[in-house]
Design a protein around this motif. Structure first.
Motif, PDB file in Angstrom:
ATOM      1  N   LYS A 106      -6.387  19.191   2.289  1.00  0.00           N
ATOM      2  CA  LYS A 106      -5.142  18.239   1.862  1.00  0.00           C
ATOM      3  C   LYS A 106      -6.342  16.765   2.145  1.00  0.00           C
ATOM      4  CE  LYS A 106      -1.831  20.236   4.062  1.00  0.00           C
ATOM      5  NZ  LYS A 106      -0.012  20.384   2.897  1.00  0.00           N
ATOM      6  N   VAL A 107      -5.684  16.300   0.996  1.00  0.00           N
ATOM      7  CA  VAL A 107      -6.597  15.428  -0.052  1.00  0.00           C
ATOM      8  C   VAL A 107      -5.586  14.079   0.173  1.00  0.00           C
ATOM      9  CG1 VAL A 107      -6.998  13.953  -1.743  1.00  0.00           C
ATOM     10  CG2 VAL A 107      -8.303  16.489  -1.711  1.00  0.00           C
ATOM     11  N   THR A 108      -5.746  12.779   1.373  1.00  0.00           N
ATOM     12  CA  THR A 108      -4.534  11.811   1.101  1.00  0.00           C
ATOM     13  C   THR A 108      -5.231  10.914   0.267  1.00  0.00           C
ATOM     14  OG1 THR A 108      -4.292  12.415   3.499  1.00  0.00           O
ATOM     15  CG2 THR A 108      -4.053  10.159   3.169  1.00  0.00           C
ATOM     16  N   ILE A 109      -4.610   9.950   0.141  1.00  0.00           N
ATOM     17  CA  ILE A 109      -4.844   8.953  -1.318  1.00  0.00           C
ATOM     18  C   ILE A 109      -3.870   7.787  -0.544  1.00  0.00           C
ATOM     19  CG2 ILE A 109      -4.635   7.882  -3.910  1.00  0.00           C
ATOM     20  CD1 ILE A 109      -4.585  11.279  -4.216  1.00  0.00           C
ATOM     21  N   THR A 110      -5.312   6.415  -0.528  1.00  0.00           N
ATOM     22  CA  THR A 110      -4.445   5.590   0.106  1.00  0.00           C
ATOM     23  C   THR A 110      -4.474   4.495  -1.404  1.00  0.00           C
ATOM     24  OG1 THR A 110      -4.936   5.510   2.624  1.00  0.00           O
ATOM     25  CG2 THR A 110      -4.202   2.818   1.363  1.00  0.00           C
ATOM     26  N   SER A 111      -3.068   3.639  -1.516  1.00  0.00           N
ATOM     27  CA  SER A 111      -3.595   3.040  -3.146  1.00  0.00           C
ATOM     28  C   SER A 111      -2.745   2.063  -3.063  1.00  0.00           C
ATOM     29  CB  SER A 111      -3.151   4.161  -4.995  1.00  0.00           C
ATOM     30  OG  SER A 111      -2.015   4.707  -3.800  1.00  0.00           O
ATOM     31  N   ASP A 112      -3.125   1.258  -4.464  1.00  0.00           N
ATOM     32  CA  ASP A 112      -1.762   0.188  -4.367  1.00  0.00           C
ATOM     33  C   ASP A 112      -0.989   0.004  -4.152  1.00  0.00           C
ATOM     34  OD1 ASP A 112      -4.069  -2.123  -3.926  1.00  0.00           O
ATOM     35  OD2 ASP A 112      -4.673  -1.713  -6.182  1.00  0.00           O
ATOM     36  N   GLU A 113      -0.473   0.855  -4.977  1.00  0.00           N
ATOM     37  CA  GLU A 113       0.513   1.552  -5.923  1.00  0.00           C
ATOM     38  C   GLU A 113       0.495   3.029  -5.710  1.00  0.00           C
ATOM     39  OE1 GLU A 113       3.469  -0.685  -7.874  1.00  0.00           O
ATOM     40  OE2 GLU A 113       2.367  -2.137  -6.721  1.00  0.00           O
ATOM     41  N   PRO A 114       2.070   3.912  -6.189  1.00  0.00           N
ATOM     42  CA  PRO A 114       1.970   5.489  -5.630  1.00  0.00           C
ATOM     43  C   PRO A 114       1.155   5.946  -7.152  1.00  0.00           C
ATOM     44  CG  PRO A 114       4.038   4.670  -5.405  1.00  0.00           C
ATOM     45  CD  PRO A 114       3.390   3.296  -5.472  1.00  0.00           C
ATOM     46  N   VAL A 115       0.350   7.058  -6.977  1.00  0.00           N
ATOM     47  CA  VAL A 115      -0.219   7.707  -7.538  1.00  0.00           C
ATOM     48  C   VAL A 115       0.593   8.413  -8.221  1.00  0.00           C
ATOM     49  CG1 VAL A 115      -2.726   8.747  -8.191  1.00  0.00           C
ATOM     50  CG2 VAL A 115      -2.522   7.142  -6.911  1.00  0.00           C
TER      51      VAL A 115
ATOM     52  N   MET B 275       1.020  -0.872   0.253  1.00  0.00           N
ATOM     53  CA  MET B 275       0.081  -0.446  -0.343  1.00  0.00           C
ATOM     54  C   MET B 275       1.017   1.533   0.170  1.00  0.00           C
ATOM     55  SD  MET B 275      -3.460  -0.513   0.053  1.00  0.00           S
ATOM     56  CE  MET B 275      -4.548  -1.483   0.753  1.00  0.00           C
ATOM     57  N   ALA B 276       0.479   2.021  -0.727  1.00  0.00           N
ATOM     58  CA  ALA B 276       1.314   3.681  -0.801  1.00  0.00           C
ATOM     59  C   ALA B 276       0.187   4.322  -0.290  1.00  0.00           C
ATOM     60  CB  ALA B 276       1.421   4.164  -1.790  1.00  0.00           C
ATOM     61  N   GLU B 277       0.661   5.625   0.259  1.00  0.00           N
ATOM     62  CA  GLU B 277      -0.318   6.542   0.972  1.00  0.00           C
ATOM     63  C   GLU B 277       0.515   8.172   0.630  1.00  0.00           C
ATOM     64  OE1 GLU B 277      -2.307   7.453   4.977  1.00  0.00           O
ATOM     65  OE2 GLU B 277      -0.706   9.366   4.949  1.00  0.00           O
ATOM     66  N   SER B 278      -0.188   8.706  -0.635  1.00  0.00           N
ATOM     67  CA  SER B 278       0.489  10.299  -1.074  1.00  0.00           C
ATOM     68  C   SER B 278      -0.940  11.237  -0.602  1.00  0.00           C
ATOM     69  CB  SER B 278       0.122  10.367  -2.766  1.00  0.00           C
ATOM     70  OG  SER B 278       0.731   9.106  -3.139  1.00  0.00           O
ATOM     71  N   THR B 279       0.095  12.406   0.261  1.00  0.00           N
ATOM     72  CA  THR B 279      -0.861  13.975  -0.025  1.00  0.00           C
ATOM     73  C   THR B 279      -0.895  15.134  -1.080  1.00  0.00           C
ATOM     74  OG1 THR B 279      -0.826  13.113   2.461  1.00  0.00           O
ATOM     75  CG2 THR B 279      -1.526  14.776   1.815  1.00  0.00           C
TER      76      THR B 279
ATOM     77  N   GLY C 291     -13.432  20.221 -11.360  1.00  0.00           N
ATOM     78  CA  GLY C 291     -13.942  22.013 -11.608  1.00  0.00           C
ATOM     79  C   GLY C 291     -12.808  22.591  -9.864  1.00  0.00           C
ATOM     80  N   TYR C 292     -11.494  21.774  -9.170  1.00  0.00           N
ATOM     81  CA  TYR C 292     -10.240  22.327  -8.714  1.00  0.00           C
ATOM     82  C   TYR C 292      -9.112  21.955  -9.145  1.00  0.00           C
ATOM     83  CZ  TYR C 292     -14.988  22.407  -6.573  1.00  0.00           C
ATOM     84  OH  TYR C 292     -16.373  22.240  -6.233  1.00  0.00           O
ATOM     85  N   GLU C 293      -8.051  22.334  -8.498  1.00  0.00           N
ATOM     86  CA  GLU C 293      -7.077  22.390  -8.662  1.00  0.00           C
ATOM     87  C   GLU C 293      -6.154  22.500  -7.959  1.00  0.00           C
ATOM     88  OE1 GLU C 293      -4.527  26.168 -10.222  1.00  0.00           O
ATOM     89  OE2 GLU C 293      -6.607  26.960  -9.490  1.00  0.00           O
ATOM     90  N   LEU C 294      -5.058  21.358  -7.947  1.00  0.00           N
ATOM     91  CA  LEU C 294      -4.298  21.263  -6.907  1.00  0.00           C
ATOM     92  C   LEU C 294      -2.879  21.952  -6.588  1.00  0.00           C
ATOM     93  CD1 LEU C 294      -2.364  17.375  -7.982  1.00  0.00           C
ATOM     94  CD2 LEU C 294      -4.105  18.035  -5.872  1.00  0.00           C
ATOM     95  N   ALA C 295      -2.295  22.233  -5.999  1.00  0.00           N
ATOM     96  CA  ALA C 295      -1.428  24.105  -5.284  1.00  0.00           C
ATOM     97  C   ALA C 295      -0.435  23.572  -5.716  1.00  0.00           C
ATOM     98  CB  ALA C 295      -1.602  23.870  -3.770  1.00  0.00           C
ATOM     99  N   GLY C 296       0.550  24.508  -6.487  1.00  0.00           N
ATOM    100  CA  GLY C 296       2.353  24.010  -6.749  1.00  0.00           C
ATOM    101  C   GLY C 296       2.179  23.414  -7.484  1.00  0.00           C
TER     102      GLY C 296
END
Length: 68
Positions: free
Chosen positions: A41-50, A1-5, A63-68
């Motif tokens: 903050k959006v935290t994503i748990t996935s099988d592989e890094p997203v 499992m991988a987690e990305s924020t 309808g939104y955008e990522l910061a940065g």
């Protein structure tokens, strides 16, 4: 499992959270999406890094955008 924020700009309500959650959840391998409205903050748990590009596209579709 991988987690990305990631940080999403422009979310202001529960509907925003639902839209982002729905779109990001459709990315292949995503198991769970947790959105913290006050911080964006959006935290994503996935099988592989997203891939950030996939998240950026899903957030844009909502309808939104990522910061940065």
């Amino acid at each position: 499992m991988a987690e990305s924020t990631f940080t999403v700009k422009g979310m202001t309500c529960g509907h925003c959270v639902s839209s982002v959650t729905e779109e990001v959840s459709q990315i292949s391998g995503v198991r769970q999406v947790d959105v913290d409205l006050p911080t964006g903050k959006v935290t994503i748990t996935s099988d592989e890094p997203v891939a950030e590009d996939a998240v950026r596209a899903a957030v844009s579709e909502a309808g939104y955008e990522l910061a940065g």
